[in-house]
Design a protein around this motif. Structure first.
Motif, PDB file in Angstrom:
ATOM      1  N   ILE A 192      17.463 -15.404 -10.907  1.00 39.14           N
ATOM      2  CA  ILE A 192      18.112 -14.785 -12.072  1.00 39.14           C
ATOM      3  C   ILE A 192      19.422 -15.506 -12.346  1.00 39.14           C
ATOM      4  O   ILE A 192      20.264 -15.637 -11.453  1.00 39.14           O
ATOM      5  N   ALA A 193      19.581 -15.987 -13.573  1.00 41.87           N
ATOM      6  CA  ALA A 193      20.784 -16.734 -13.961  1.00 41.87           C
ATOM      7  C   ALA A 193      21.919 -15.779 -14.313  1.00 41.87           C
ATOM      8  O   ALA A 193      21.693 -14.719 -14.899  1.00 41.87           O
ATOM      9  N   SER A 194      23.142 -16.184 -13.962  1.00 40.47           N
ATOM     10  CA  SER A 194      24.307 -15.363 -14.263  1.00 40.47           C
ATOM     11  C   SER A 194      25.528 -16.254 -14.483  1.00 40.47           C
ATOM     12  O   SER A 194      25.689 -17.266 -13.818  1.00 40.47           O
ATOM     13  N   GLY A 195      26.361 -15.840 -15.427  1.00 41.28           N
ATOM     14  CA  GLY A 195      27.618 -16.559 -15.657  1.00 41.28           C
ATOM     15  C   GLY A 195      27.589 -17.438 -16.881  1.00 41.28           C
ATOM     16  O   GLY A 195      26.881 -18.437 -16.922  1.00 41.28           O
ATOM     17  N   GLY A 196      28.350 -17.048 -17.894  1.00 42.97           N
ATOM     18  CA  GLY A 196      28.574 -17.917 -19.042  1.00 42.97           C
ATOM     19  C   GLY A 196      27.669 -17.739 -20.233  1.00 42.97           C
ATOM     20  O   GLY A 196      27.860 -18.386 -21.260  1.00 42.97           O
ATOM     21  N   LEU A 197      26.646 -16.866 -20.127  1.00 37.09           N
ATOM     22  CA  LEU A 197      25.730 -16.723 -21.253  1.00 37.09           C
ATOM     23  C   LEU A 197      26.488 -16.373 -22.528  1.00 37.09           C
ATOM     24  O   LEU A 197      27.342 -15.498 -22.522  1.00 37.09           O
ATOM     25  N   LYS A 198      26.161 -17.097 -23.598  1.00 34.25           N
ATOM     26  CA  LYS A 198      26.886 -16.908 -24.859  1.00 34.25           C
ATOM     27  C   LYS A 198      26.022 -16.276 -25.947  1.00 34.25           C
ATOM     28  O   LYS A 198      26.435 -15.329 -26.603  1.00 34.25           O
ATOM     29  N   ASN A 199      24.829 -16.826 -26.156  1.00 37.45           N
ATOM     30  CA  ASN A 199      24.012 -16.349 -27.272  1.00 37.45           C
ATOM     31  C   ASN A 199      22.525 -16.580 -27.002  1.00 37.45           C
ATOM     32  O   ASN A 199      22.132 -16.950 -25.890  1.00 37.45           O
ATOM     33  N   LEU A 200      21.722 -16.386 -28.026  1.00 33.80           N
ATOM     34  CA  LEU A 200      20.275 -16.490 -27.884  1.00 33.80           C
ATOM     35  C   LEU A 200      19.826 -17.890 -27.461  1.00 33.80           C
ATOM     36  O   LEU A 200      18.805 -18.040 -26.774  1.00 33.80           O
ATOM     37  N   ASP A 201      20.601 -18.904 -27.818  1.00 35.01           N
ATOM     38  CA  ASP A 201      20.249 -20.277 -27.414  1.00 35.01           C
ATOM     39  C   ASP A 201      20.138 -20.398 -25.900  1.00 35.01           C
ATOM     40  O   ASP A 201      19.268 -21.113 -25.381  1.00 35.01           O
ATOM     41  N   ASP A 202      21.015 -19.715 -25.166  1.00 33.66           N
ATOM     42  CA  ASP A 202      20.975 -19.749 -23.701  1.00 33.66           C
ATOM     43  C   ASP A 202      19.686 -19.125 -23.181  1.00 33.66           C
ATOM     44  O   ASP A 202      19.069 -19.631 -22.240  1.00 33.66           O
ATOM     45  N   ILE A 203      19.297 -18.009 -23.797  1.00 30.30           N
ATOM     46  CA  ILE A 203      18.074 -17.330 -23.365  1.00 30.30           C
ATOM     47  C   ILE A 203      16.854 -18.196 -23.660  1.00 30.30           C
ATOM     48  O   ILE A 203      15.947 -18.313 -22.832  1.00 30.30           O
ATOM     49  N   VAL A 204      16.852 -18.835 -24.816  1.00 32.74           N
ATOM     50  CA  VAL A 204      15.755 -19.748 -25.174  1.00 32.74           C
ATOM     51  C   VAL A 204      15.667 -20.888 -24.161  1.00 32.74           C
ATOM     52  O   VAL A 204      14.582 -21.232 -23.670  1.00 32.74           O
ATOM     53  N   ALA A 205      16.820 -21.479 -23.815  1.00 29.92           N
ATOM     54  CA  ALA A 205      16.845 -22.610 -22.877  1.00 29.92           C
ATOM     55  C   ALA A 205      16.318 -22.207 -21.499  1.00 29.92           C
ATOM     56  O   ALA A 205      15.556 -22.961 -20.868  1.00 29.92           O
ATOM     57  N   LEU A 206      16.692 -21.025 -21.029  1.00 32.44           N
ATOM     58  CA  LEU A 206      16.207 -20.545 -19.730  1.00 32.44           C
ATOM     59  C   LEU A 206      14.715 -20.236 -19.782  1.00 32.44           C
ATOM     60  O   LEU A 206      13.960 -20.577 -18.868  1.00 32.44           O
ATOM     61  N   GLN A 207      14.295 -19.602 -20.871  1.00 30.46           N
ATOM     62  CA  GLN A 207      12.883 -19.250 -21.031  1.00 30.46           C
ATOM     63  C   GLN A 207      11.993 -20.493 -21.026  1.00 30.46           C
ATOM     64  O   GLN A 207      10.917 -20.513 -20.426  1.00 30.46           O
ATOM     65  N   GLU A 208      12.476 -21.546 -21.667  1.00 31.06           N
ATOM     66  CA  GLU A 208      11.674 -22.769 -21.795  1.00 31.06           C
ATOM     67  C   GLU A 208      11.469 -23.501 -20.470  1.00 31.06           C
ATOM     68  O   GLU A 208      10.539 -24.287 -20.330  1.00 31.06           O
ATOM     69  N   THR A 209      12.337 -23.246 -19.489  1.00 26.85           N
ATOM     70  CA  THR A 209      12.152 -23.897 -18.192  1.00 26.85           C
ATOM     71  C   THR A 209      10.906 -23.365 -17.474  1.00 26.85           C
ATOM     72  O   THR A 209      10.337 -24.063 -16.625  1.00 26.85           O
ATOM     73  N   GLN A 210      10.527 -22.141 -17.804  1.00 29.10           N
ATOM     74  CA  GLN A 210       9.406 -21.441 -17.171  1.00 29.10           C
ATOM     75  C   GLN A 210       9.610 -21.270 -15.660  1.00 29.10           C
ATOM     76  O   GLN A 210       8.663 -21.031 -14.920  1.00 29.10           O
ATOM     77  N   LYS A 211      10.843 -21.398 -15.199  1.00 33.88           N
ATOM     78  CA  LYS A 211      11.145 -21.270 -13.766  1.00 33.88           C
ATOM     79  C   LYS A 211      12.152 -20.166 -13.482  1.00 33.88           C
ATOM     80  O   LYS A 211      12.441 -19.875 -12.324  1.00 33.88           O
ATOM     81  N   VAL A 212      12.715 -19.578 -14.533  1.00 35.07           N
ATOM     82  CA  VAL A 212      13.771 -18.577 -14.361  1.00 35.07           C
ATOM     83  C   VAL A 212      13.194 -17.192 -14.670  1.00 35.07           C
ATOM     84  O   VAL A 212      12.580 -16.995 -15.719  1.00 35.07           O
TER      85      VAL A 212
END
Length: 240
Positions: A192-212
């Protein structure tokens, strides 16, 4: 991937810190349970709770507010902050906390964490400053690399690892995707990622890794840089 909105408790209030500094606390609510209820109404399944006073004291310090949140909300709750012994774990589990976050103790006594993971739903919190594990409410930096600590819990039976880039926490500067992936790769368990999340772009980037497996949302919600219902909707429609 799961979004876990965060409520940090300090002196009975819901606050957010910048880089983990207690003196930076900004108060957002005098009734933290109302914030939790709002998250529930927005569609959240989880709330991530941190007893900030407890993290520094090494014992529960916001019990009344934690009890209120449990009583008034039907969300799943994970809780961290100063949990150092089985008695405290049992106390919180009996209170109805769904899973327990062990942070500083994971570095100091990993065998204790592994033992507790056989009895309770345990999440390991790995907070890092410049890639090295931070302890004692982020007041100190250890000599151990965060990835090495993650590796130590690879087959320990813990439910997940929450990894926080302390330097980004509360900064709204964007989540550290590479750091999160390094922890996921080292441990091989839900991260689970934590620290610094700003907007939906961050969620998209994490989702696309398929590892988080999840992301903690804090200041981005409180300061309005993330539309939380929109983020929940995005994940519901974009299951990879």
């Amino acid at each position: 991937m799961e979004i876990l909105p965060a409520i940090d408790l300090k002196d009975g209030q819901a606050v957010r810190l910048t880089k983990g500094l207690m003196q930076s606390a900004k108060i957002y609510s005098n009734e933290p349970w109302e914030v939790a209820k709002k998250f529930e109404e927005m569609g959240s399944h989880w709330v991530h709770l941190v007893d900030l006073n407890g993290a520094f004291a090494g014992e529960p310090k916001n019990l009344e507010q934690i009890e209120k949140i449990r009583q008034k909300c039907h969300l799943k709750l994970e809780l961290g902050g100063g949990i150092r012994d089985e008695e405290t774990i049992r106390r919180y589990v009996d209170l109805g906390i769904d899973r327990i976050i062990l942070g500083s103790i994971a570095l100091k006594n990993p065998s204790f964490v592994k033992e507790m993971a056989q009895k309770y739903r345990i999440v390991v919190g790995i907070d890092a400053i410049d890639g090295y594990v931070a302890v004692e409410g982020w007041a100190e930096k250890s000599t151990m690399k965060a990835t090495d600590l993650a590796k130590a819990f690879a087959d320990a039976g813990v439910e997940a690892i929450i990894c926080t880039d302390v330097g980004r926490d509360g900064m709204l500067s964007g989540v550290n995707v590479d750091f999160t992936l390094s922890i996921a790769d080292a441990s091989g368990i839900a991260t689970i990622a934590s620290g610094g999340l700003k907007n939906l772009d961050d969620i998209v980037a994490l989702q696309e890794t398929q590892k988080v497996s999840g992301v903690i949302v804090g200041k981005a919600f409180y300061e309005g840089t993330l539309d939380l219902p929109k983020a929940f909707d995005f994940l519901a429609k974009n299951v990879l």
